[in-house]
Design a protein around this motif. Structure first.
Motif, PDB file in Angstrom:
ATOM      1  N   GLU A  40       0.835  -1.176   0.068  1.00  0.00           N
ATOM      2  CA  GLU A  40       0.176  -0.025   0.200  1.00  0.00           C
ATOM      3  C   GLU A  40       0.921   1.342  -0.044  1.00  0.00           C
ATOM      4  OE1 GLU A  40      -3.350  -0.403   3.070  1.00  0.00           O
ATOM      5  OE2 GLU A  40      -2.071  -2.272   3.750  1.00  0.00           O
ATOM      6  N   ASN A  99       4.361   7.399  -5.837  1.00  0.00           N
ATOM      7  CA  ASN A  99       3.179   7.707  -6.127  1.00  0.00           C
ATOM      8  C   ASN A  99       2.958   9.056  -6.665  1.00  0.00           C
ATOM      9  OD1 ASN A  99       0.166   8.453  -5.864  1.00  0.00           O
ATOM     10  ND2 ASN A  99      -0.127   6.631  -5.029  1.00  0.00           N
ATOM     11  N   CYS A 102      -2.180   9.027  -7.104  1.00  0.00           N
ATOM     12  CA  CYS A 102      -3.346   9.008  -6.181  1.00  0.00           C
ATOM     13  C   CYS A 102      -4.184  10.269  -6.261  1.00  0.00           C
ATOM     14  CB  CYS A 102      -3.009   8.852  -5.044  1.00  0.00           C
ATOM     15  SG  CYS A 102      -4.299   8.830  -3.650  1.00  0.00           S
ATOM     16  N   GLY A 113       0.669  12.964  -4.625  1.00  0.00           N
ATOM     17  CA  GLY A 113      -0.128  12.020  -5.586  1.00  0.00           C
ATOM     18  C   GLY A 113      -0.012  12.655  -6.940  1.00  0.00           C
ATOM     19  N   ARG A 175      -6.731  12.603 -13.050  1.00  0.00           N
ATOM     20  CA  ARG A 175      -6.938  12.535 -11.690  1.00  0.00           C
ATOM     21  C   ARG A 175      -8.715  13.145 -11.579  1.00  0.00           C
ATOM     22  NH1 ARG A 175      -9.051  16.442  -7.580  1.00  0.00           N
ATOM     23  NH2 ARG A 175      -8.970  15.076  -5.764  1.00  0.00           N
TER      24      ARG A 175
END
Length: 329
Positions: A40, A99, A102, A113, A175
């Motif tokens: 994760e 990342n 996200c 993100g 996004r």
């Protein structure tokens, strides 16, 4: 395909998913043929300041080694220091993934993100700083763009390659789309034309046939599976078969319940009964989706608090399904 000097038994990977790809689920996916699993996403800043809760996200079992760890943040120096301090010495971690995709509002609000897609220079600096200290390959996962007015994935990919990224993963949505609509595989194909490093395709892979079509359409070097794996760790085996031109798997309802029970038992082993029972409610819902009386089972699971009750319910449900199958024959 190689990422750095790493090779994998196949190029079908499990995407990092918050609240899903924990130590219990990753092991099951690896067992079912997944070439590489990701943790994760982990907050670099939380690790930097010694958060014990964050460290639990980095537990890795022997059967899933080696694992790619995904971190998020927007401060290059802090992220580089975290890699040097926490990951360089670990043999069970093989890749540092950043990342940059996200879409969660609380992540984007902090500049992490997919917010990084609005600042390619900062994103490249993060990769550059981590590469300066990392003893492991460094990769990044990002999206098509921030929104429909800002589709910059190709330019973004080129900047990350220049900064030293060893591979990139692209989710074919913006996004603003979050997880709605259809993933744009054309953007993955376009990026593949413009960079020399490995390109990992992600988005809308729910079957072996989907994976085969993505591979053929985009020419991507690897396939990353996300939501399609929820309640379906067999998907990796199915994709392997599809890429070889073999028939899809036929997973029985009984096999689904057996896997659900195994998953729950692993969750209890690693997290204890209370947390496992709470967390498994969503996983169980995915395993039983589409099966007879699945709504009743989901509702009952939401009322149970002990492992004995959960396993008894699932075993009784399995027997009921077996009897229904015998009657239909």
């Amino acid at each position: 395909m190689k990422i750095g000097n790493l090779e994998f038994k196949n190029n079908v990977f499990l995407a990092p998913m918050a609240g899903v790809t924990d130590i219990s689920f990753r092991g099951l996916c690896k067992e079912q043929g997944c070439g590489l699993v990701y943790t994760e996403m982990v907050s670099a800043k939380a690790l930097y300041y010694g958060s014990e809760n964050t460290k639990t996200l980095l537990r890795i079992a022997d059967e899933e080694r080696p694992v790619a760890v995904q971190i998020f943040g927007h401060e290059p120096e802090i992220m580089a220091e975290v890699v040097r301090e926490h990951f360089n010495h670990r043999d069970d971690i093989c890749i540092i993934d950043v990342n940059m995709g996200c879409p969660a509002p609380k992540i984007v609000k902090n500049g992490d993100g997919s917010a990084l897609m609005k600042d390619p220079k900062l994103a490249a600096e993060i990769i550059r700083k981590i590469k300066e200290v990392s003893t492991k390959p460094v990769t990044a996962k990002f999206r098509k763009g921030f929104d429909d007015e800002n589709i910059n994935a190709v330019e973004f990919a080129i900047e990350l390659e220049k900064a030293g990224a060893d591979a990139i993963a692209i989710h074919g949505r913006t996004r603003s789309q979050m997880y709605s609509g259809t993933a744009d595989w054309d953007i993955i194909k376009e990026i593949k034309k413009h960079v020399k490093i490995p390109v990992i395709g992600n988005g809308d892979v729910f079957s072996g046939e989907d994976a085969k079509r993505m591979k053929e359409h985009t020419g991507c070097d690897a396939i990353m599976v996300a939501r399609g794996s929820m309640g379906n760790p067999w998907l990796f085996k199915e994709i392997e078969r599809a890429l070889k031109g073999e028939e899809p798997l036929d997973i029985t309802p009984e096999e689904k319940i057996n896997m659900c029970i195994r998953h729950y038992e692993l969750a209890v082993k690693y997290d204890g009964v209370h947390k496992a029972t709470r967390e498994m409610r969503k996983h169980a819902a995915w395993y039983v989706k589409g099966l007879p009386k699945c709504t009743d089972i989901r509702n009952k699971l939401n009322t149970l608090n002990t492992s004995e009750e959960v396993i008894e319910l699932l075993n009784n449900y399995k027997k009921e399904l077996e009897n229904m199958n015998k009657i239909s024959e």
